[in-house]
Enzyme design. Structure first.
Site, short mmCIF file in Angstrom:
data_model
loop_
_atom_site.label_atom_id
_atom_site.label_comp_id
_atom_site.label_asym_id
_atom_site.label_seq_id
_atom_site.Cartn_x
_atom_site.Cartn_y
_atom_site.Cartn_z
N ASP A 64 -0.77 30.37 42.47
CA ASP A 64 -0.08 29.20 41.93
C ASP A 64 -0.97 28.48 40.91
O ASP A 64 -0.51 28.01 39.87
CB ASP A 64 0.29 28.24 43.07
CG ASP A 64 1.04 28.96 44.17
OD1 ASP A 64 2.14 29.45 43.91
OD2 ASP A 64 0.50 29.07 45.29
N HIS B 238 2.17 26.90 49.88
CA HIS B 238 2.54 27.93 48.90
C HIS B 238 4.05 28.16 49.05
O HIS B 238 4.51 29.10 49.69
CB HIS B 238 1.75 29.22 49.18
CG HIS B 238 2.19 30.37 48.32
ND1 HIS B 238 2.07 30.38 46.96
CD2 HIS B 238 2.77 31.55 48.65
CE1 HIS B 238 2.55 31.52 46.48
NE2 HIS B 238 2.98 32.25 47.49
C1 LMR Z 1 4.75 34.70 45.08
O1 LMR Z 1 4.51 33.49 44.99
O2 LMR Z 1 4.96 35.41 44.08
C2 LMR Z 1 4.76 35.34 46.41
O3 LMR Z 1 4.26 34.50 47.36
C3 LMR Z 1 6.09 35.85 46.75
C4 LMR Z 1 6.98 34.83 47.32
O4 LMR Z 1 7.41 34.98 48.46
O5 LMR Z 1 7.29 33.87 46.60
#
Ligand code: LMR
Length: 415
Positions: A240, A268
């Site tokens: 991120d 996340h």
């Molecule tokens: C991402 O952020 O690309 C991964 O964590 C996949 C998801 O589940 O979003």
């Protein structure tokens, strides 16, 4: 090693055909009797499914192919000065993320050009042949730093003495799924792996949880590993951070190496908070360079929050290469000193944090490292009302996730 039980023999599965290339224990696929869970709180759509736990006592994970040859690091010492071998476990080793990551680990790009490495690859019974395929490709790559490769499906064997555990293996999110949908399914994997780390890993193992929902999986993992310091567990939010740096660079019309001090706060997930207030572009506050506050508050924030989901729609599967790159970045941030004045983001255990964020969750925050594998929180980052409101939402989400997995963290004892 976990305690053995000869009475478990009646529950053992038949082992599949063994490739001649893999010298692994003939009993590597034996199963441990399942624990009984009677009362399982349901938080999302899925019911908790019990994982077949693997019998730790039943077998050993052996070296793979050419990596079974003996070598003597000292023999090279006239020309090379090697560090002590580092043992790195990777779960989900036959998956897409690992397929990018393992070759970076073996090349020296992560731990350095004088750091020999042993890779311990954890897969599942279903993926075992693919795991052999990965190990064969590692053989064929002739990496001078890659001194050992072993493959196995039992975390109690694969995690033996590991100093790094990169926990990637989990059911991935598909199109239309939220990360929270994976809580029940994946939580059990991380409870089992936490127990295994606690039993057999190095007492100072650093654990990076990638499988989603990674913050709460990291919490489950650390709660099941009470003998390993909680601060050694990380949830990957570096992806991120990288995405946020890229979008700021794009908007500012600069190359992305000009972006620093990029914090991702929280989970996340789509509640994460990319912090444009403290980010810097070429050393200047991002808000001084990008005057478009509406863009920062709305478009930028949403783009980062939803980037993973958009990628899933495009690919039909989760991001893999950029995730592997961000794992490399996350490890390198811990094994190299953080540049003066900068920081990196990582999901870490909240235990006396200076920001008033709820304790006892795994929350992404700004960190610095001396390069010794440990980190400290950056303490003097300013938070305004806009950030705080959103940070609280992410905190709420993590607290809700935590309640959903109370049966896996030991907070709710099941009959
Ligand atoms: C991402 O952020 O690309 C991964 O964590 C996949 C998801 O589940 O979003």
């Amino acid at each position: 090693m976990a305690p053995s039980s000869s009475s478990a023999a009646s529950t053992f599965l038949q082992k599949p055909q063994t490739s001649p290339l893999a010298r692994r224990s003939s009993s590597a696929l034996l199963l441990r009797p399942r624990p009984r869970h009677n009362l399982v709180p349901l938080c999302r759509r899925q019911a908790v499914q019990e994982l077949p736990a693997v019998d730790a006592a039943a077998g050993r994970t052996d070296c793979f192919g050419v990596f079974c040859t003996t070598y003597d690091l000292r023999a090279d010492e006239e020309t090379k000065s090697w560090k002590k071998l580092v043992n790195v476990a990777v779960s989900g080793a036959a998956g897409m993320i690992s397929n990018h990551l393992l070759f970076k680990l073996a090349s020296g790009e992560v731990f350095g050009p004088d750091q020999p490495i042993a890779l311990k690859l954890l897969g599942s019974e279903r993926s075992f042949q693919a795991l052999e395929g990965v190990a064969m490709e590692l053989e064929d790559s002739l990496y001078p730093l890659l001194r050992e490769v072993s493959i196995g499906i039992d975390p109690y064997e694969v995690f033996q003495d590991v100093e790094w555990a990169l926990l990637i293996g989990a059911k991935p999110r598909g199109p239309g799924m939220e990360r929270a949908d994976l809580l029940d399914i994946n939580g059990q994997i991380f409870a089992q792996q936490g127990k295994a780390l606690n039993a057999v890993a190095s007492r100072n193992v650093k654990v990076l949880v990638v499988g989603n929902p990674c913050n709460t999986n990291a919490l489950i993992c650390l709660k099941n590993a009470p003998d390993i310091p909680a601060e050694n567990f990380h949830a990957l939010t570096r992806l991120d951070e990288n995405r946020a740096k890229c979008q700021l660079a794009l908007k500012a019309g600069v190359f992305y190496d000009k972006i620093s001090n990029m914090t991702i706060w929280g989970n996340h997930s789509t509640t994460q908070v990319p912090d444009f207030l403290n980010a810097r572009i070429d050393g200047k506050p991002a808000k001084e360079v990008i005057r478009d506050t509406k863009w920062l508050e709305e478009e930028f924030t949403k783009t980062i929050q939803k980037r993973g989901g958009v990628l899933i729609q495009k690919w039909g599967r989760s991001s893999a290469a950029s995730t592997a790159v961000s794992i490399v970045d996350a490890i390198r941030s811990l094994v190299t000193p953080t540049p003066e004045g900068d920081w990196f983001s990582s999901g870490v255990y909240t235990n006396g944090n200076p920001y008033g964020i709820a304790e006892d969750i795994v929350f992404s925050m700004p960190c610095r490292s001396k390069g010794d594998g440990d980190y400290e929180l950056v303490k003097d980052v300013k938070i305004d009302e806009f950030l705080w409101e959103r940070i609280k939402k992410s905190e709420d989400e993590l607290l809700a996730e935590k309640r959903c997995v109370a049966h896996l963290t030991g907070e709710v004892r099941l009959q």
